[in-house]
Design an enzyme around this catalytic site. Structure first.
Site, PDB file in Angstrom:
ATOM      1  N   ASP A  14       0.840  -1.201   0.000  1.00  0.00           N
ATOM      2  CA  ASP A  14       0.000   0.000   0.000  1.00  0.00           C
ATOM      3  C   ASP A  14       0.875   1.251   0.000  1.00  0.00           C
ATOM      4  O   ASP A  14       1.987   1.235   0.527  1.00  0.00           O
ATOM      5  CB  ASP A  14      -0.908  -0.028   1.244  1.00  0.00           C
ATOM      6  CG  ASP A  14      -2.054   0.958   1.131  1.00  0.00           C
ATOM      7  OD1 ASP A  14      -2.289   1.500   0.026  1.00  0.00           O
ATOM      8  OD2 ASP A  14      -2.719   1.209   2.155  1.00  0.00           O
ATOM      9  N   ASN A  62     -10.614  -2.453  -6.094  1.00  0.00           N
ATOM     10  CA  ASN A  62      -9.791  -1.580  -6.947  1.00  0.00           C
ATOM     11  C   ASN A  62     -10.460  -1.212  -8.275  1.00  0.00           C
ATOM     12  O   ASN A  62     -10.041  -0.262  -8.947  1.00  0.00           O
ATOM     13  CB  ASN A  62      -8.415  -2.207  -7.227  1.00  0.00           C
ATOM     14  CG  ASN A  62      -7.465  -2.121  -6.053  1.00  0.00           C
ATOM     15  OD1 ASN A  62      -6.544  -2.925  -5.906  1.00  0.00           O
ATOM     16  ND2 ASN A  62      -7.665  -1.143  -5.164  1.00  0.00           N
TER      17      ASN A  62
HETATM   18  C1  FPP Z   1      -1.418   0.328  -3.439  1.00  0.00           C
HETATM   19  O1  FPP Z   1      -1.086   1.630  -3.709  1.00  0.00           O
HETATM   20  C2  FPP Z   1      -1.063  -0.608  -4.474  1.00  0.00           C
HETATM   21  C3  FPP Z   1      -1.895  -1.238  -5.376  1.00  0.00           C
HETATM   22  C4  FPP Z   1      -2.976  -0.616  -6.144  1.00  0.00           C
HETATM   23  C5  FPP Z   1      -1.682  -2.659  -5.647  1.00  0.00           C
HETATM   24  C6  FPP Z   1      -0.274  -3.056  -5.886  1.00  0.00           C
HETATM   25  C7  FPP Z   1       0.201  -2.760  -7.253  1.00  0.00           C
HETATM   26  C8  FPP Z   1       1.502  -2.613  -7.536  1.00  0.00           C
HETATM   27  C9  FPP Z   1       2.587  -2.718  -6.531  1.00  0.00           C
HETATM   28  C10 FPP Z   1       1.887  -2.303  -8.959  1.00  0.00           C
HETATM   29  C11 FPP Z   1       1.875  -3.504  -9.864  1.00  0.00           C
HETATM   30  C12 FPP Z   1       2.411  -4.712  -9.231  1.00  0.00           C
HETATM   31  C13 FPP Z   1       3.019  -5.758  -9.818  1.00  0.00           C
HETATM   32  C14 FPP Z   1       3.399  -6.869  -8.949  1.00  0.00           C
HETATM   33  C15 FPP Z   1       3.319  -5.825 -11.263  1.00  0.00           C
HETATM   34  P1  FPP Z   1      -2.266   2.696  -3.695  1.00  0.00           P
HETATM   35  O2  FPP Z   1      -2.498   3.139  -5.093  1.00  0.00           O
HETATM   36  O3  FPP Z   1      -3.469   2.126  -3.011  1.00  0.00           O
HETATM   37  O4  FPP Z   1      -1.623   3.814  -2.816  1.00  0.00           O
HETATM   38  P2  FPP Z   1      -2.401   4.936  -1.970  1.00  0.00           P
HETATM   39  O5  FPP Z   1      -3.160   4.221  -0.901  1.00  0.00           O
HETATM   40  O6  FPP Z   1      -1.281   5.767  -1.425  1.00  0.00           O
HETATM   41  O7  FPP Z   1      -3.278   5.680  -2.925  1.00  0.00           O
END
Ligand code: FPP
Length: 250
Positions: A14, A62
């Site tokens: 996250d 998501n």
């Molecule tokens: C959370 O950050 C992350 C995600 C949406 C899921 C994880 C995705 C990745 C690490 C990128 C792709 C992964 C791979 C393995 C190819 P957020 O967007 O929720 O952050 P925030 O809470 O600060 O908005």
């Protein structure tokens, strides 16, 4: 050296968006860095000898994000999987996923299936991506499976146990996670591994996912080492008690 290694580590990655915003970048850049970080942590998990590593990569919630962000995440997933498949094979990592992948764009689904197929005989770490995954949905599907069997007289309601429900889950090939790590400071499961987390240790770090280092992973593993997992028992029950001597009994 890390002595008591958890067998299954699961990570709620996250903070990509906040990491990017704090640096004046777009959220997309945060995801790119997040994906690179996932590669590093996967390689370190395999190097350390973890049995399983599960990454919460895309939740059922998501889909509520802006369309362009979803499209970007899907493209990134496809590209990185394609690029990394050779390394997964080299590192003897078996790739699989949980979640309803039928809803993923066809080209992403095809890449997921290809990476799965090309790594299926690997005997090292089991790497699982939770993709379009929701813990409640997983439980509902398992209950539906069991109900269907009861309806067809293949199972009696008395046979429904914790074990049979665990076996009906999509993640049944994995043992329950010993350690769940969540980055970016929030202490929530967010619909991840709801059933499986019953006895997991939970480690929350304020570090945003793109900043999470192998050293941070080691810290989480060390913190797991220090915990005593009692599974409802007392501390005394866990340490083998010396048998009473004749004198004590007399
Ligand atoms: C959370 O950050 C992350 C995600 C949406 C899921 C994880 C995705 C990745 C690490 C990128 C792709 C992964 C791979 C393995 C190819 P957020 O967007 O929720 O952050 P925030 O809470 O600060 O908005």
């Amino acid at each position: 050296m890390i002595l008591k290694l958890p067998k299954h580590v699961a990570i709620i990655m996250d903070g990509n968006g906040r990491w990017a915003k704090a640096r004046g970048h777009s959220r997309f850049f945060g995801h790119i860095r997040g994906a690179s970080k996932a590669k590093k942590i996967i390689e370190e998990g395999a190097r350390l000898g973890l049995d399983s590593l599960t990454l919460f990569t895309f939740s059922t919630e998501n889909w509520k994000r802006p369309q362009d962000e979803i499209r970007f995440l899907m493209l990134l997933l496809k590209k990185r999987l394609k690029r990394e498949t050779r390394n997964l094979i080299k590192n003897n990592i078996r790739f699989d996923c949980i979640g309803d992948i039928s809803r993923l764009p066809v080209s992403v689904l095809e890449q997921v299936q290809e990476t799965r197929m090309l790594t299926k005989d690997n005997t090292g770490m089991k790497l699982t991506f939770a993709l379009n995954y929701g813990g409640r949905q997983e439980i509902v599907n398992a209950v539906k499976n069991l109900a269907e069997k009861v309806k067809n007289a293949k199972l009696s309601p008395d046979d429904i146990t914790e074990e049979s429900l665990s076996d009906a889950l999509q993640s049944s090939y994995l043992q329950d996670p010993d350690l769940i790590i969540r980055t970016s400071g929030e202490s929530r499961l967010s619909n991840f591994f709801l059933w499986q987390a019953a006895y997991s240790e939970f480690y929350v770090t304020p570090v945003y996912w793109p900043d999470f280092t192998t050293e941070n992973l080691h810290q989480a593993l060390k913190s797991f080492q220090k915990t005593e997992r009692r599974f409802g028992k007392t501390s005394e029950q866990l340490v083998p008690m010396p048998l009473p001597t004749q004198e004590m009994v007399r």
